[in-house]
Design a protein around this motif. Structure first.
Motif, mmCIF file in Angstrom:
data_model
loop_
_atom_site.group_PDB
_atom_site.id
_atom_site.type_symbol
_atom_site.label_atom_id
_atom_site.label_comp_id
_atom_site.label_asym_id
_atom_site.label_seq_id
_atom_site.Cartn_x
_atom_site.Cartn_y
_atom_site.Cartn_z
ATOM 1 N N VAL A 1 0.816 -1.218 0.000
ATOM 2 C CA VAL A 1 0.000 0.000 0.000
ATOM 3 C C VAL A 1 0.848 1.266 0.000
ATOM 4 O O VAL A 1 0.315 2.360 -0.122
ATOM 5 C CB VAL A 1 -0.950 0.030 1.224
ATOM 6 N N ILE A 2 2.162 1.150 0.142
ATOM 7 C CA ILE A 2 2.992 2.339 0.340
ATOM 8 C C ILE A 2 3.411 2.980 -0.982
ATOM 9 O O ILE A 2 3.356 4.204 -1.130
ATOM 10 C CB ILE A 2 4.230 1.995 1.202
ATOM 11 N N LEU A 3 3.841 2.177 -1.960
ATOM 12 C CA LEU A 3 4.304 2.724 -3.233
ATOM 13 C C LEU A 3 3.263 2.499 -4.324
ATOM 14 O O LEU A 3 2.545 1.498 -4.325
ATOM 15 C CB LEU A 3 5.631 2.079 -3.662
ATOM 16 N N GLU A 4 3.204 3.450 -5.249
ATOM 17 C CA GLU A 4 2.296 3.329 -6.383
ATOM 18 C C GLU A 4 2.799 2.264 -7.359
ATOM 19 O O GLU A 4 3.998 2.158 -7.611
ATOM 20 C CB GLU A 4 2.175 4.666 -7.122
ATOM 21 N N ASN A 5 1.867 1.512 -7.895
ATOM 22 C CA ASN A 5 2.201 0.519 -8.916
ATOM 23 C C ASN A 5 1.967 1.162 -10.276
ATOM 24 O O ASN A 5 0.883 1.095 -10.847
ATOM 25 C CB ASN A 5 1.346 -0.732 -8.754
ATOM 26 N N ARG A 6 3.011 1.824 -10.771
ATOM 27 C CA ARG A 6 2.919 2.482 -12.070
ATOM 28 C C ARG A 6 3.191 1.485 -13.189
ATOM 29 O O ARG A 6 3.518 0.330 -12.936
ATOM 30 C CB ARG A 6 3.920 3.643 -12.140
ATOM 31 N N GLU A 7 3.028 1.921 -14.417
ATOM 32 C CA GLU A 7 3.281 1.043 -15.550
ATOM 33 C C GLU A 7 4.720 0.528 -15.493
ATOM 34 O O GLU A 7 5.669 1.294 -15.448
ATOM 35 C CB GLU A 7 3.049 1.800 -16.860
ATOM 36 N N SER B 1 26.562 3.208 -14.091
ATOM 37 C CA SER B 1 25.786 4.149 -13.296
ATOM 38 C C SER B 1 24.315 4.053 -13.692
ATOM 39 O O SER B 1 23.987 4.105 -14.881
ATOM 40 C CB SER B 1 26.296 5.573 -13.514
ATOM 41 N N PHE B 2 23.437 3.889 -12.698
ATOM 42 C CA PHE B 2 22.015 3.831 -12.992
ATOM 43 C C PHE B 2 21.218 4.477 -11.862
ATOM 44 O O PHE B 2 21.728 4.674 -10.749
ATOM 45 C CB PHE B 2 21.542 2.390 -13.233
ATOM 46 N N HIS B 3 19.995 4.835 -12.181
ATOM 47 C CA HIS B 3 19.122 5.516 -11.225
ATOM 48 C C HIS B 3 17.788 4.786 -11.161
ATOM 49 O O HIS B 3 17.235 4.402 -12.189
ATOM 50 C CB HIS B 3 18.891 6.972 -11.634
ATOM 51 N N CYS B 4 17.277 4.564 -9.961
ATOM 52 C CA CYS B 4 15.966 3.961 -9.752
ATOM 53 C C CYS B 4 15.100 4.927 -8.963
ATOM 54 O O CYS B 4 15.592 5.639 -8.082
ATOM 55 C CB CYS B 4 16.077 2.633 -8.996
ATOM 56 N N SER B 5 13.820 4.952 -9.278
ATOM 57 C CA SER B 5 12.903 5.875 -8.605
ATOM 58 C C SER B 5 11.598 5.178 -8.275
ATOM 59 O O SER B 5 11.273 4.123 -8.841
ATOM 60 C CB SER B 5 12.635 7.103 -9.483
ATOM 61 N N TRP B 6 10.860 5.772 -7.353
ATOM 62 C CA TRP B 6 9.563 5.243 -6.929
ATOM 63 C C TRP B 6 8.700 6.414 -6.472
ATOM 64 O O TRP B 6 9.183 7.523 -6.275
ATOM 65 C CB TRP B 6 9.734 4.225 -5.804
ATOM 66 N N LYS B 7 7.403 6.156 -6.321
ATOM 67 C CA LYS B 7 6.475 7.199 -5.908
ATOM 68 C C LYS B 7 5.552 6.661 -4.825
ATOM 69 O O LYS B 7 4.933 5.608 -4.992
ATOM 70 C CB LYS B 7 5.650 7.694 -7.107
ATOM 71 N N ARG B 8 5.459 7.391 -3.724
ATOM 72 C CA ARG B 8 4.583 6.982 -2.631
ATOM 73 C C ARG B 8 3.120 7.252 -2.979
ATOM 74 O O ARG B 8 2.814 8.178 -3.705
ATOM 75 C CB ARG B 8 4.953 7.748 -1.351
ATOM 76 N N THR B 9 2.243 6.433 -2.432
ATOM 77 C CA THR B 9 0.823 6.682 -2.603
ATOM 78 C C THR B 9 0.417 7.909 -1.790
ATOM 79 O O THR B 9 1.104 8.303 -0.842
ATOM 80 C CB THR B 9 -0.014 5.471 -2.156
ATOM 81 N N ALA B 10 -0.711 8.517 -2.158
ATOM 82 C CA ALA B 10 -1.142 9.757 -1.514
ATOM 83 C C ALA B 10 -1.359 9.569 -0.013
ATOM 84 O O ALA B 10 -1.046 10.467 0.787
ATOM 85 C CB ALA B 10 -2.422 10.261 -2.177
ATOM 86 N N LEU B 11 -1.862 8.418 0.387
ATOM 87 C CA LEU B 11 -2.152 8.186 1.803
ATOM 88 C C LEU B 11 -0.900 7.811 2.594
ATOM 89 O O LEU B 11 -0.949 7.777 3.833
ATOM 90 C CB LEU B 11 -3.208 7.087 1.951
ATOM 91 N N ARG B 12 0.203 7.533 1.918
ATOM 92 C CA ARG B 12 1.450 7.145 2.599
ATOM 93 C C ARG B 12 2.590 8.077 2.182
ATOM 94 O O ARG B 12 3.739 7.656 2.091
ATOM 95 C CB ARG B 12 1.809 5.700 2.246
ATOM 96 N N SER B 13 2.267 9.329 1.959
ATOM 97 C CA SER B 13 3.273 10.271 1.462
ATOM 98 C C SER B 13 4.389 10.524 2.462
ATOM 99 O O SER B 13 5.467 10.988 2.095
ATOM 100 C CB SER B 13 2.602 11.602 1.085
#
Length: 318
Positions: free
Chosen positions: A117-123, A137-149
């Motif tokens: 429930v914490i991170l958004e499941n994007r495409e 060198s590489f970069h990874c990113s993620w986005k929190r859900t609105a309720l777990r910002s």
């Protein structure tokens, strides 16, 4: 500071209630342990804690999240009852109001961890990774859900087979930069695995992304896009791309779309693929958008973002 000694108990603790469950506890990192439970509802587990060997004969007192426990909990080695999601930070002190000695943070994780429930499941998943070339060198990113910002990252682990890969968390804790020491000229035998441990209050979730570097290499936008003789568009390889270009070849998608439409539009006039870094336009229309992007010619990995020029008769804006 003395590191907490975690005792993993695989049998029901003596003296525990018949309603309590067997403890499945694992050390995640110094001073952080994870209690894995099949369900958050109705879970009651005794977790053993130790303040430290140096305090074996000291009158140790315990607090949870800065508050004294009721009834009071005393002793170097203790058991705390963790109910459902009620983990927290347990600290030990020389007296109820005495100085801090040590601590351990108990986090709760579902086992299996399949109700995130914490991170958004994007495409493409919860974690998105990219690299500009094959230097490692590489970069990874993620986005929190609105309720777990307000969720916080506890740990990020990156490894290839048995070798750890060093990483540095972004300032906003929504991504991580890593540097793999893999030789860019050597064929990859093993995938890179990136696991993000993130918590919201006492709830812990783990997200993993596995990939070969060749699967995430995305060339940068093509620089120096310009027009000459009113019809020949030219561009360069990205500065960040590997050399020699003959070994790390790119192919280019060239599109002409109708004026006013974006490059990813299906409203196209021309769409071709070429190895050349120039293209001569031969169309009657004098208003269009010229678009070009790049892809690794051999691995057929992700495309770069579009570079474009807007043509309005004799005016060209790139």
């Amino acid at each position: 500071m003395h590191t907490f000694l975690l005792m993993v108990v695989w049998a029901i603790l003596s003296g525990a209630s018949s309603d309590t469950q067997q403890a499945d506890v694992e050390t995640l990192m110094d001073n952080v342990v994870v209690l894995r439970v099949p369900s958050f509802t109705g879970s009651m587990v005794h977790v053993p804690l130790t303040c430290g060997e140096a305090f074996q004969n000291e009158p140790v007192f315990w607090k949870k999240n800065g508050q004294e426990l009721n009834p009071p909990l005393q002793g170097n080695q203790v058991q705390v009852l963790v109910e459902e999601m009620k983990g927290g930070n347990y600290t030990c002190h020389l007296s109820p109001s005495g100085g801090y000695l040590n601590h351990t943070l108990i986090l709760i994780q579902l086992n299996p961890d399949n109700r995130t429930v914490i991170l958004e499941n994007r495409e493409g998943g919860h974690i998105h990774c990219s690299a500009p070339n094959y230097t490692g060198s590489f970069h990874c990113s993620w986005k929190r859900t609105a309720l777990r910002s307000d969720a916080s990252v506890v740990l990020v682990k990156a490894e290839r087979f048995t070798e750890d890969i060093p990483c540095e968390l972004d300032g906003d804790a929504s991504g991580v930069h890593c540097q793999d020491a893999h030789c860019p000229y050597k064929e990859e035998q093993h995938r890179i695995s990136v696991t993000v441990y993130i918590r919201s209050h006492a709830r812990l979730e783990a997200y993993t992304k596995s990939f070969y570097l060749r699967e995430i290499v995305r060339p940068a936008k093509l620089p120096n896009l310009h027009i000459s003789d009113g019809k020949v568009f030219s561009w360069d390889y990205p500065d960040t791309w590997e050399k020699p270009c003959t070994f790390y070849g790119l192919q280019f998608e060239v599109k002409l779309v109708h004026s006013g439409h974006p490059c990813n539009s299906d409203n196209e006039i021309i769409n071709i693929t070429t190895d050349a870094t120039k293209y001569e336009v031969a169309v009657k229309t004098k208003k269009y958008v010229f678009c070009v992007r790049a892809q690794d010619k051999f691995t057929r990995g992700p495309w770069s973002h579009w570079s474009q020029c807007t043509v309005n008769k004799h005016n060209v804006a790139c």
